[in-house]
Design an enzyme around this catalytic site. Structure first.
Site, PDB file in Angstrom:
ATOM      1  N   GLU A 232       1.038  -1.171  -0.172  1.00 20.23           N
ATOM      2  CA  GLU A 232       0.021  -0.457   0.239  1.00 20.23           C
ATOM      3  C   GLU A 232       1.451   1.452   0.231  1.00 20.23           C
ATOM      4  OE1 GLU A 232      -2.880   0.671  -1.020  1.00 20.23           O
ATOM      5  OE2 GLU A 232      -4.299  -0.124   0.828  1.00 20.23           O
ATOM      6  N   CYS A 266      -2.067   9.741   2.022  1.00 19.79           N
ATOM      7  CA  CYS A 266      -1.551   8.532   0.646  1.00 19.79           C
ATOM      8  C   CYS A 266      -2.500   9.586   0.209  1.00 19.79           C
ATOM      9  CB  CYS A 266      -1.301   7.234   0.840  1.00 19.79           C
ATOM     10  SG  CYS A 266      -2.869   6.718   1.661  1.00 19.79           S
TER      11      CYS A 266
END
Ligand code: NAD
Length: 457
Positions: A232, A266
């Protein structure tokens, strides 16, 4: 039992550099792996209903400690206290979503349309290592931890060294309610992470962090193709603002996406691609909306913009704002905030694009314009990442046509790029990763699928 090395470090609170947090000692990896491996068989044979009961007890313990955990996140990472409380609430809610996902995913399926009676069932993979980032020090590791535990895999959690104290507190709360060895904690940095992941008994790795570290880890593990590696990674997320958009709504969303967690998400907004016809009006709305984001001490409830995590991030921000470009809003580094020294910065906006392969990971935004929707798509997709894109338009058909062309795992209409609820899968295309460990349904990557076919009885 604690297995500690001589190696230790001490974090400073990024919002108050005179506050030194308790020292953390790095963990010896081998005995923790041995304990987890010893626990593996019993845990995989524990019925799902019992695993859920044990995890519900851990959920209650975390619920009781939620305010303390939130204060610790805010102190150690600089995340504003309201956001930190939101992170702990997401941790608590994640248990229930994961229980539902486990009950669905782990139910065996009977296959009736084949040549023989058959069943497809899910088997635990074995020892899982979960490596976490600093920016969501509990929530991101936790989702993967709980999914693996529900699947019957013992877990070793290796949090970010930048959030080691709060992660240690979370891990102790989990451990109190799980059989010994089922949930291990390893403190340390890249060396501990690599040694955990490369160990032959480790069967699955879930990594959340930067592309650089994710790529390095993938290279380390490349020889053992039997290990499952879920990554991720980052994002270079754009907002596309069409000329029919509610510009105030779009500007509010961009300001939030830019400044939440001081741009260290993110799914942070680092680019805006706005229709040329409304670009000037949009800029005015954005500058107005950003007035809400003044640097403040993270533990003060009114604070919306906390500090960056550390001096390296501050240096990266400083070099970005000193790049030659047309700056609509020049950034700055206040020497103190409310009399406290910290890694404080202000939002910055420039025209044109910077490096599309590097996340700013700070509140630095790039503005571009477009004239046709096709051009907006080309600009939005001009990055090797593919995490989130938000489109602001009042036309649903226009949104759906754009969504068909945009390269991202999460595409939103009229919402901030940071609006990623735990009820949905989350993760990206391209360099943003694989396996979707941060979102709903990650449990499907935590098991081996096994086909059973019977004949001759
Ligand atoms: P980082 O890559 O510096 O560190 C993440 C973790 O990896 C830490 O636990 C660290 O100790 C470990 N690590 C470092 N080098 C390693 C290596 N070579 N091998 C194995 N492990 C290693 O990231 P960070 O600064 O903590 O977090 C920020 C990054 O995480 C950003 O790039 C952000 O986009 C990404 N992130 C992604 C998501 C997502 O859901 N896609 C969510 C949060 C953060």
């Amino acid at each position: 039992m604690n297995y500690l090395t001589q190696e230790s470090w001490q974090n400073f609170s990024p919002g108050n550099l005179s506050l030194k947090l308790p020292a953390v000692q790095a963990t010896v990896v081998a005995p923790i792996i041995k304990e987890a491996s010893d626990a593996s068989r019993n845990w995989s044979n524990t019925p799902l209903s019992q695993r859920i009961e044990l995890l519900k007890n851990a959920q209650s313990a975390i619920t009781e400690a939620k305010e303390e955990l939130a204060r610790e996140i805010a102190t150690e990472t600089g995340k504003p206290i309201t956001e930190s409380l939101g992170e702990v609430a997401a941790v608590i809610a994640k248990f229930d979503l994961s229980f539902q996902d486990a009950e669905n995913h782990l139910r065996p399926q009977t296959i009736t349309d084949g040549p023989h009676p058959a069943q497809v069932r899910q088997r635990p993979r074995g020892l899982a290592v979960v490596i976490g980032p600093f920016n969501f020090p509990l929530h991101l590791g936790h989702g993967a931890n709980v999914a693996h535990l529900l699947a019957g895999n013992p877990v070793i959690f290796k949090p970010s060294p930048l959030a080691a104290n709060v992660a240690g507190h979370y891990a102790r709360l989990m451990q109190q309610h799980l059989p010994p060895g089922t949930f291990g904690l390893v403190q340390g940095g890249a060396a501990q992470a690599i040694s955990l992941c490369k160990h032959p008994l480790t069967r699955a790795v879930c990594f959340t962090g930067s592309v650089t570290a994710g790529r390095a880890l993938a290279q380390e593990l490349a020889a053992d193709i039997s290990k499952e590696l879920a990554l991720e990674l980052g994002g270079r997320n754009a907002v596309v603002a069409c000329e029919d958009a509610d510009l105030e709504l779009a500007a509010t969303a961009v300001a939030d996406g830019l400044c939440l967690t001081c741009g260290q998400r993110c799914n942070a907004t680092s680019r805006v691609i706005v229709n040329k016809a409304v670009a000037a009006d949009f800029e005015k709305c954005l500058l107005h909306s950003l007035e809400r984001y003044k640097p403040g001490y993270p533990l003060t409830p009114a604070t919306k913009l906390g500090p960056l995590i550390n001096s390296q991030s501050l240096e990266r921000y400083s070099s970005l704002i000193n790049t030659a470009a047309e700056w609509v809003l020049p950034g700055s580094v206040p020497s103190d905030v409310c009399g406290l020294r910290g890694h404080y910065v202000t939002p910055a906006i420039r025209r044109g694009t910077g490096n599309m392969e590097a996340e700013p990971f700070a509140p630095v935004l790039e503005l571009e314009t477009f004239e046709t929707d096709a051009e907006a798509v080309v600009k939005a997709n001009a990055t090797p990442f593919g995490l989130t894109v938000s489109v602001f338009t009042k036309s649903e058909s226009r949104f759906r046509a754009l969504a068909d062309e945009l390269f991202a795992g999460n595409i939103y209409a009229n919402l901030p790029t940071t609006f990623s609820p735990s009820t949905l899968p989350f993760g990206g295309f391209g360099l943003s990763g694989n396996g979707r460990p941060a979102g709903r349904g990650f449990i499907r990557f935590t098991t081996h699928e096994q086909a059973i076919q019977t004949a001759g009885f």
